[in-house]
Design a protein around this motif. Structure first.
Motif, short mmCIF file in Angstrom:
data_model
loop_
_atom_site.label_atom_id
_atom_site.label_comp_id
_atom_site.label_asym_id
_atom_site.label_seq_id
_atom_site.Cartn_x
_atom_site.Cartn_y
_atom_site.Cartn_z
N ALA A 41 0.90 -1.11 0.05
CA ALA A 41 -0.04 -0.11 0.04
C ALA A 41 0.90 1.22 0.10
CB ALA A 41 -0.89 -0.05 1.11
N ILE A 42 1.93 1.44 0.77
CA ILE A 42 3.06 2.30 0.71
C ILE A 42 3.63 2.30 -0.53
CG2 ILE A 42 5.17 3.06 1.82
CD1 ILE A 42 4.65 1.82 4.39
N GLY A 45 1.15 4.06 -3.17
CA GLY A 45 1.08 5.33 -3.00
C GLY A 45 2.48 6.52 -3.50
N LEU A 48 2.35 6.17 -7.37
CA LEU A 48 1.24 6.81 -8.04
C LEU A 48 1.77 8.27 -7.76
CD1 LEU A 48 -2.36 5.74 -7.24
CD2 LEU A 48 -1.13 5.56 -9.43
N GLY A 49 2.27 8.65 -6.65
CA GLY A 49 2.74 10.31 -6.68
C GLY A 49 3.78 10.51 -7.32
N HIS A 144 9.50 0.37 -3.43
CA HIS A 144 8.45 -0.44 -4.15
C HIS A 144 9.18 -2.14 -4.24
CE1 HIS A 144 6.49 -2.86 -7.41
NE2 HIS A 144 7.73 -2.50 -8.15
N LEU A 215 -2.22 -2.54 -5.81
CA LEU A 215 -3.39 -2.48 -4.91
C LEU A 215 -4.02 -3.56 -4.75
CD1 LEU A 215 -4.47 1.28 -5.58
CD2 LEU A 215 -3.49 0.32 -3.49
N THR A 229 -6.20 4.14 3.39
CA THR A 229 -5.60 5.38 3.94
C THR A 229 -4.03 5.48 3.93
OG1 THR A 229 -7.29 5.07 5.66
CG2 THR A 229 -5.50 6.40 6.37
N SER A 231 -2.25 4.40 1.23
CA SER A 231 -1.85 4.64 0.04
C SER A 231 -2.48 6.23 -0.15
CB SER A 231 -2.82 4.02 -1.06
OG SER A 231 -2.50 2.66 -0.86
N THR A 232 -3.25 6.72 0.22
CA THR A 232 -3.90 8.12 0.05
C THR A 232 -2.84 9.15 0.79
OG1 THR A 232 -6.08 7.56 0.18
CG2 THR A 232 -5.51 10.03 0.45
N THR A 234 0.34 8.42 1.57
CA THR A 234 1.56 8.23 1.08
C THR A 234 1.56 9.13 -0.44
OG1 THR A 234 1.39 6.06 1.75
CG2 THR A 234 3.38 6.56 0.31
N ILE A 235 0.56 9.04 -1.30
CA ILE A 235 0.37 9.72 -2.41
C ILE A 235 0.80 11.43 -1.97
CG2 ILE A 235 -1.15 10.76 -4.21
CD1 ILE A 235 -2.44 8.11 -4.33
#
Ligand SMILES: [Zn+2]
Length: 245
Positions: A41-42, A45, A48-49, A144, A215, A229, A231-232, A234-235
């Motif tokens: 999940a980290i 994020g 994606l960021g 990652h 994901l 939470t 992922s959000t 971390t982005i």
């Protein structure tokens, strides 16, 4: 230091980070699925960021070209997955663990290499957008890679392979990164019009991997509210990091 050597060293760092995935196995026999889920999940994020940073850099060099590159990146991942028979990585890893045919082990390595290929391209082309962007992409891919190393070690360790050897094989699975980063960098340097295409390709491949692999894997083993939470947050952290770097 020559530019290509710097690119090589950055991409080597991402490959070596995969080996860190073996480290917890010095202390514990097994790492819980839930721990791997939150690590993914980290990673999702961060990736994606970092991809958003890539797209915004790409559009300064050419909007339609960036979009074209994104579509090629998605097609590349879809194409390699289809060519390799549509197996996902996890399925193949477990297949190999259960002592299935050499073909499956080969397929697992092929899937990982294809996956790692586009990550190497990402590190290489991001240098076309400057060292700051390259640092962001390198950090995202390196982090990652750690849960990828955990997954590889989790399969190999119970079969009696030593932790240092598991770390070694984890690094090997990411070697396409330093090998691909340098030619990708030299290509976009020599042929500037290719830069937005290359940046788009990297962003498309990374976003597709997050949505198609990271994901879903995280959601399969972790709590939905917690994965979302993590992922959000971390982005956003990754985007702020890019602003202040
Ligand atoms: Zn990867």
């Amino acid at each position: 230091m020559s530019d290509w050597l710097l690119v090589f060293l950055y991409a080597l760092v991402t490959a070596l980070a995969t080996g860190l995935g073996a480290v917890p196995f010095f202390f514990v026999r097994d790492v819980s699925d839930r721990f791997v889920a939150y690590a993914n999940a980290i990673a999702a994020g961060l990736m994606l960021g970092a991809s958003f940073g890539l797209v915004s850099e790409g559009t300064t060099h050419g909007r339609l070209e960036t979009l074209g590159g994104v579509l090629i990146g998605v097609a590349f991942i879809l194409g390699t997955q289809r060519y390799l028979g549509g197996h996902d990585e996890e399925e193949l890893v477990f297949g190999a663990a259960q002592g299935e045919s050499a073909r499956k082990v080969f397929l697992m390595m092929a899937v990982m290499t294809a996956h790692s290929f586009s990550e190497g391209v990402a590190v290489g082309v991001s240098f076309g957008g400057g060292v700051t962007l390259a640092t962001v992409i390198t950090v995202a891919i390196a982090v990652h890679n750690i849960p990828e190393g955990v997954a590889i070690t989790a399969v190999m360790r119970p079969r009696g392979i030593s932790v240092p050897k598991c770390a070694g094989w984890s690094v090997v699975s990411s070697l396409p990164q330093p090998l691909m980063a340098v030619p990708a960098f030299l290509f976009v340097e020599a042929f500037r019009p290719a830069l937005p295409w290359g940046i788009g390709f990297a962003a498309g491949a990374m976003i597709f991997m997050v949505l198609g692999e990271l994901l879903p894997e995280a959601l399969a083993e972790g709590r939905r509210s917690q994965v979302a939470t993590i992922s959000t947050v971390t982005i956003i952290a990754m985007m702020l990091f890019q602003r202040f770097l």
